[in-house]
Design a protein around this motif. Sequence first.
Motif, PDB file in Angstrom:
ATOM      1  N   SER A   1       0.499  -0.845  -0.240  1.00 39.00           N
ATOM      2  CA  SER A   1       0.352  -0.262  -0.353  1.00 39.00           C
ATOM      3  C   SER A   1       0.969   0.947  -0.230  1.00 39.00           C
ATOM      4  O   SER A   1       2.014   1.541   0.456  1.00 39.00           O
ATOM      5  N   GLY A   2       0.165   1.635  -0.208  1.00 40.63           N
ATOM      6  CA  GLY A   2       1.039   3.229  -0.086  1.00 40.63           C
ATOM      7  C   GLY A   2       1.679   4.021   0.823  1.00 40.63           C
ATOM      8  O   GLY A   2       3.110   4.269   0.884  1.00 40.63           O
ATOM      9  N   PRO A   3       1.168   4.249   2.121  1.00 47.43           N
ATOM     10  CA  PRO A   3       1.769   3.935   3.088  1.00 47.43           C
ATOM     11  C   PRO A   3       2.727   3.353   3.570  1.00 47.43           C
ATOM     12  O   PRO A   3       3.610   3.342   4.138  1.00 47.43           O
ATOM     13  N   LEU A   4       2.867   1.800   3.277  1.00 48.96           N
ATOM     14  CA  LEU A   4       3.987   1.022   3.149  1.00 48.96           C
ATOM     15  C   LEU A   4       4.838   1.179   1.961  1.00 48.96           C
ATOM     16  O   LEU A   4       6.201   1.266   3.004  1.00 48.96           O
ATOM     17  N   ARG A   5       4.874   1.706   1.489  1.00 47.67           N
ATOM     18  CA  ARG A   5       5.775   2.239   0.374  1.00 47.67           C
ATOM     19  C   ARG A   5       6.970   3.672   0.875  1.00 47.67           C
ATOM     20  O   ARG A   5       8.318   3.327   0.921  1.00 47.67           O
ATOM     21  N   GLY A   6       5.621   4.232   1.163  1.00 48.87           N
ATOM     22  CA  GLY A   6       6.123   5.724   2.171  1.00 48.87           C
ATOM     23  C   GLY A   6       7.173   5.135   3.174  1.00 48.87           C
ATOM     24  O   GLY A   6       8.741   5.527   3.255  1.00 48.87           O
ATOM     25  N   ALA A   7       6.801   4.275   3.693  1.00 46.12           N
ATOM     26  CA  ALA A   7       7.954   3.738   4.859  1.00 46.12           C
ATOM     27  C   ALA A   7       9.324   3.527   4.157  1.00 46.12           C
ATOM     28  O   ALA A   7      10.492   3.585   4.860  1.00 46.12           O
TER      29      ALA A   7
ATOM     30  N   ARG B   1       5.819   5.945  10.289  1.00 47.07           N
ATOM     31  CA  ARG B   1       5.077   4.884  10.636  1.00 47.07           C
ATOM     32  C   ARG B   1       3.466   5.757   9.395  1.00 47.07           C
ATOM     33  O   ARG B   1       2.905   4.392   9.660  1.00 47.07           O
ATOM     34  N   TYR B   2       3.254   6.385   9.590  1.00 48.22           N
ATOM     35  CA  TYR B   2       1.864   6.681   9.137  1.00 48.22           C
ATOM     36  C   TYR B   2       2.748   6.826   7.069  1.00 48.22           C
ATOM     37  O   TYR B   2       1.576   7.588   6.228  1.00 48.22           O
ATOM     38  N   GLY B   3       4.167   6.747   6.805  1.00 41.67           N
ATOM     39  CA  GLY B   3       3.764   6.705   5.515  1.00 41.67           C
ATOM     40  C   GLY B   3       4.660   7.983   4.643  1.00 41.67           C
ATOM     41  O   GLY B   3       4.387   7.863   3.793  1.00 41.67           O
ATOM     42  N   ALA B   4       4.792   9.555   5.894  1.00 40.70           N
ATOM     43  CA  ALA B   4       5.550  10.053   5.900  1.00 40.70           C
ATOM     44  C   ALA B   4       7.169  10.062   5.640  1.00 40.70           C
ATOM     45  O   ALA B   4       7.603   9.013   6.375  1.00 40.70           O
TER      46      ALA B   4
ATOM     47  N   ASN C   1     -10.260  -0.124  17.537  1.00 43.95           N
ATOM     48  CA  ASN C   1      -9.903   1.441  17.317  1.00 43.95           C
ATOM     49  C   ASN C   1      -8.475   1.531  16.652  1.00 43.95           C
ATOM     50  O   ASN C   1      -7.269   0.725  16.651  1.00 43.95           O
ATOM     51  N   THR C   2      -8.873   2.398  15.859  1.00 48.92           N
ATOM     52  CA  THR C   2      -7.617   2.585  14.702  1.00 48.92           C
ATOM     53  C   THR C   2      -7.583   4.075  14.524  1.00 48.92           C
ATOM     54  O   THR C   2      -7.817   4.595  14.618  1.00 48.92           O
ATOM     55  N   GLY C   3      -5.487   4.556  13.837  1.00 42.93           N
ATOM     56  CA  GLY C   3      -5.474   5.293  12.853  1.00 42.93           C
ATOM     57  C   GLY C   3      -5.526   5.134  11.444  1.00 42.93           C
ATOM     58  O   GLY C   3      -5.727   4.293  11.260  1.00 42.93           O
ATOM     59  N   MET C   4      -5.270   6.390  11.072  1.00 41.84           N
ATOM     60  CA  MET C   4      -5.563   6.253   9.536  1.00 41.84           C
ATOM     61  C   MET C   4      -4.760   7.372   8.357  1.00 41.84           C
ATOM     62  O   MET C   4      -4.380   7.725   8.952  1.00 41.84           O
TER      63      MET C   4
ATOM     64  N   VAL D   1       1.436  11.019   2.423  1.00 39.61           N
ATOM     65  CA  VAL D   1       0.501  11.834   3.021  1.00 39.61           C
ATOM     66  C   VAL D   1       1.075  11.794   3.843  1.00 39.61           C
ATOM     67  O   VAL D   1       1.232  13.224   4.722  1.00 39.61           O
ATOM     68  N   GLY D   2       0.784  11.095   5.277  1.00 36.75           N
ATOM     69  CA  GLY D   2       1.268  10.927   6.759  1.00 36.75           C
ATOM     70  C   GLY D   2       0.053  10.592   7.033  1.00 36.75           C
ATOM     71  O   GLY D   2      -0.972  10.257   6.281  1.00 36.75           O
TER      72      GLY D   2
END
Length: 465
Positions: A105-111, A187-190, A429-432, A439-440
Amino acid sequence: MSTDRFTGPAPRLVTAGVGLFAEAAAAQGAAVSEVDWRPPMPGTVAHLARVMADPRRQQANAEALSRIVGTEAYLVDVLPAGQTLGLADRDFLHAGPPIDWPRASGPLRGALMGAAALEGVVSEPEQAEQLFASGAGYSLDPCHHHSAVGPMAGVVSASMWVFVVENPATGRRTYCTLNEGLGKVLRYGAYSEEVLTRLRWMSRVLAPLLQTAVRRHGPIDLKAILAQMLQMGDEAHNRNRAGTLMLLRELLPELIDSGAPSSDVAEAVRFVAGNDHFFLNLAMPACKLTLDAARDIPGSTVVVAMARNGTDFGIQVAGTGDEWFTGPAQLADGLFLGNFTLEDANPDIGDSAITETAGLGGFSMAAAPAIVRFVGGEVADALAASRRMYEITVGEHPMYSIPVLDFRGSPTGIDVTKVVRTEILPQINTGMAGRLAGVGQVGAGLVTPPAEIFPKALAALAQRA
């Protein structure tokens, strides 16, 4: 037609399913006993019957629960991930079940791109795309396969430092990186220079200070802190304010006496105190440590891991070894930051659902009604969510009591058979994270696993019954 059969005592009825039947019978004077029953998930009857008939199941599940609630978890050290987990500069760990770059996914690629730049593998994060797309010259493996957990994208690389959590009775250890905070973080892909600068400071200043403080202090009982957090309004997933402050209370004298420059100590204390989620990265390995103790129990239907990589949601079960049962990660329903909308959000991601797996997080929302201001909903929803989770678990955690539920222990030990029988899915419960790399964080909310993974696990259990 004779009417004799309609004389005598009023009939006594047992009803299940639609409430209309019970209401109509009661209105005509019948004594009605309603049974809370619903049909199991479609196509699961044969497997369910086989697993339910397994003579090992009840004792195996009792053993799993006993190990989960009885395992201790102490913070004993803070160490570089490279030496602790055996990572070289091109070895990367990630959250969730196994995945490769084309499906990431995008955030995994960013991280991953940010981590490659952090390790000096590339000079700019964007250059890492070519490396990862080549499929060679690096390794990519789940955190869970290395006794570790990672929040959100969960990427761990060699120069990062990790908390070391240990069960003193067995010496088993689990690991997690230090929490960066919210917003634009790795961790949010930023992966901006601001993100990398913060990570370098954490490895150069914060982590060595924490290492000194933990070693001077001695082991810190994380389960005791988790238990106290529930009394103070935290649920240990998306609300960790009390836990963070209790940790800081334990370590502050040792930080002051560490001999480090006062400016470094002040900056470290300011960072931890200003990051309400700092303790999350200790709650997670503590929960993993207790759940890993319940692995490999033949006949047990208890879930020992729930994890997401932003593409897939996977679970592992005590009675099926290291096998993953996966389905598509779901989009969370919640609140968004700024002008972000659902279209900006990536499907659910991270190993942090290990807290729910252990009876915390969404399973203990009733202890943290203020959480609804962060993830959405009403206070009544938090209470209802916790009550509902008792229907799909094998027992309660005696240490993790929920005040508003008369100090009842948190629902603990997700049972695959109960999920399939009731069609009640675990509440998380989760963050998005933003769906695009870089993006983050875009929000926070509530999510459940894809329903199909539980029949998959049930089928594997049936083969072993």
